[in-house]
Scaffold this active site. Structure first.
Site, mmCIF file in Angstrom:
data_model
loop_
_atom_site.group_PDB
_atom_site.id
_atom_site.type_symbol
_atom_site.label_atom_id
_atom_site.label_comp_id
_atom_site.label_asym_id
_atom_site.label_seq_id
_atom_site.Cartn_x
_atom_site.Cartn_y
_atom_site.Cartn_z
ATOM 1 N N ASP A 36 10.726 41.546 37.311
ATOM 2 C CA ASP A 36 11.773 41.000 36.449
ATOM 3 C C ASP A 36 11.874 41.821 35.166
ATOM 4 O OD1 ASP A 36 12.367 39.032 38.295
ATOM 5 O OD2 ASP A 36 10.922 37.625 37.444
ATOM 6 N N HIS B 87 26.145 34.115 47.858
ATOM 7 C CA HIS B 87 26.836 32.833 48.041
ATOM 8 C C HIS B 87 28.327 33.113 47.901
ATOM 9 C CE1 HIS B 87 27.045 28.267 46.838
ATOM 10 N NE2 HIS B 87 27.878 28.571 47.818
ATOM 11 N N ASP B 88 28.994 33.278 49.033
ATOM 12 C CA ASP B 88 30.405 33.661 49.016
ATOM 13 C C ASP B 88 31.016 33.263 50.348
ATOM 14 O OD1 ASP B 88 32.864 35.034 48.317
ATOM 15 O OD2 ASP B 88 31.668 36.327 47.017
ATOM 16 N N ASP C 125 16.184 39.889 46.071
ATOM 17 C CA ASP C 125 16.497 38.513 45.685
ATOM 18 C C ASP C 125 17.849 38.468 44.982
ATOM 19 O OD1 ASP C 125 16.345 35.847 44.956
ATOM 20 O OD2 ASP C 125 14.948 36.192 43.294
ATOM 21 N N LYS D 174 20.508 36.374 46.223
ATOM 22 C CA LYS D 174 21.060 35.022 46.372
ATOM 23 C C LYS D 174 22.564 35.031 46.678
ATOM 24 C CE LYS D 174 17.704 32.875 43.226
ATOM 25 N NZ LYS D 174 17.004 34.065 42.701
ATOM 26 N N GLY E 238 5.799 36.126 38.861
ATOM 27 C CA GLY E 238 6.408 37.056 37.906
ATOM 28 C C GLY E 238 5.626 37.182 36.631
ATOM 29 N N ARG E 239 5.973 36.373 35.634
ATOM 30 C CA ARG E 239 5.413 36.516 34.291
ATOM 31 C C ARG E 239 3.901 36.441 34.202
ATOM 32 N NH1 ARG E 239 10.145 32.749 32.011
ATOM 33 N NH2 ARG E 239 10.062 32.232 34.219
ATOM 34 N N ARG F 167 1.989 29.310 39.341
ATOM 35 C CA ARG F 167 1.395 29.492 38.020
ATOM 36 C C ARG F 167 -0.122 29.329 38.121
ATOM 37 N NH1 ARG F 167 5.512 31.438 37.155
ATOM 38 N NH2 ARG F 167 6.994 31.123 35.451
ATOM 39 N N LYS G 84 9.404 42.072 44.711
ATOM 40 C CA LYS G 84 10.656 41.323 44.668
ATOM 41 C C LYS G 84 11.552 41.897 43.576
ATOM 42 C CE LYS G 84 11.442 37.352 42.539
ATOM 43 N NZ LYS G 84 12.807 37.446 41.937
ATOM 44 N N THR H 262 13.566 26.435 41.722
ATOM 45 C CA THR H 262 12.370 25.762 41.221
ATOM 46 C C THR H 262 12.535 25.316 39.767
ATOM 47 O OG1 THR H 262 11.412 27.955 40.815
ATOM 48 C CG2 THR H 262 10.718 26.789 42.806
ATOM 49 N N GLN I 134 10.086 27.007 34.735
ATOM 50 C CA GLN I 134 9.843 26.357 36.009
ATOM 51 C C GLN I 134 9.505 24.886 35.799
ATOM 52 O OE1 GLN I 134 10.366 28.026 38.675
ATOM 53 N NE2 GLN I 134 10.040 30.166 38.216
ATOM 54 N N PRO J 9 32.115 33.593 54.192
ATOM 55 C CA PRO J 9 31.307 34.208 55.243
ATOM 56 C C PRO J 9 31.539 35.706 55.440
ATOM 57 C CG PRO J 9 32.013 32.052 55.947
ATOM 58 C CD PRO J 9 32.715 32.316 54.643
ATOM 59 N N ASN J 10 32.781 36.141 55.428
ATOM 60 C CA ASN J 10 33.044 37.557 55.684
ATOM 61 C C ASN J 10 32.447 38.458 54.603
ATOM 62 O OD1 ASN J 10 34.422 39.515 57.462
ATOM 63 N ND2 ASN J 10 35.592 39.991 55.610
#
Length: 238
Positions: free
Chosen positions: A10, A63-64, A59, A61, A215-216, A186, A32, A124, A195, A66-67
């Site tokens: 990140d 979201h649109d 990562d 994500k 991550g952190r 964590r 990641k 999360t 989180q 289908p095509n």
């Protein structure tokens, strides 16, 4: 066990990510790459990670419609991503389109292999209050996670992103081989940050999580290499 640890890169730029890569040299963890770094560094950095021997979870994500997701999945597969994700909230047709796009890329190039495609259930950072009052979904978070997991499995996806608190419920609903990728990890004493549904690495492994995203607690550690080795040790002893 190192291959089940996903280190979240990140960072806002490649230079900082490369510093961590150097610090973790020889540890065969997953890397990641999220939206911040991917948007800044582009596909070339994914190729660099692959050339360095890392497995890569992209990562982004998706979201649109289908095509559009089908085309995106084909591009990510050609890039060599070992894993990428879509939002389960996009629906069954969209998730099936992601599988079709990846399969089309693999069919056109024998050097490619099918990535693991997983679905985001509930972030999360999402509490029940937020899910009920802002997103507009009634009930418990875990119930929504399981419902989305069942849809993802029916659409042919390999697994889901979920809190470690829901890993056991997902396994019960979709079978032990259905993959759970769990952020919100964590180590004891680490700050929660943004989180809200968290577990320690050992707890997550005992709950049945297949991959842990951290991550952190690693990237902000004084000694990131030691932080990674400590997490892997806790996972191994769980």
């Amino acid at each position: 066990m190192a291959r089940r640890l996903m280190v979240a890169l990140d960072y806002p730029d490649v230079a900082q990510a490369r510093v961590l890569m150097k610090q973790l040299a020889g540890i065969s963890c997953y890397m990641k790459v999220g939206m911040q770094l991917f948007y800044a560094a582009g596909p070339e950095f994914i190729r660099e990670l692959k050339a360095s021997g890392y497995a890569v979870f992209l990562d982004v994500k998706m979201h649109d419609i289908p095509n559009t997701v089908k085309g995106g999945a084909e591009s990510l597969t050609r890039l060599g991503a070992d894993m990428f994700n879509v939002h389960a909230a996009g629906g069954t047709a969209m998730m099936e389109a992601a599988v079709a796009g990846a399969a089309a890329a693999v069919a056109s190039d024998a050097a490619l292999r099918m990535p693991q495609i997983i679905a985001v259930t509930q972030l999360t950072s999402t509490s029940r209050d937020v899910m009920n009052g802002e997103i507009g979904i009634a009930g418990e978070v875990a119930d929504t996670v399981v419902r989305y997991a069942k849809l993802a499995a029916a659409a042919g996806l390999a697994g889901v992103v979920a809190s470690p608190q829901e890993s056991a419920a997902v396994a019960a609903a979709c079978g032990p081989d259905f993959c759970t990728v769990t952020p919100g990890i964590r180590p004891a004493g680490a700050a929660l940050g943004d989180q809200s549904r968290v577990m320690t690495p050992g707890q997550a492994i005992r709950q049945g999580s297949h991959y842990l995203v951290v991550g952190r607690p690693i990237t902000a550690a004084e000694d990131p290499r030691q932080a990674v080795l400590s997490i892997i040790k806790e996972m191994s002893e769980a």
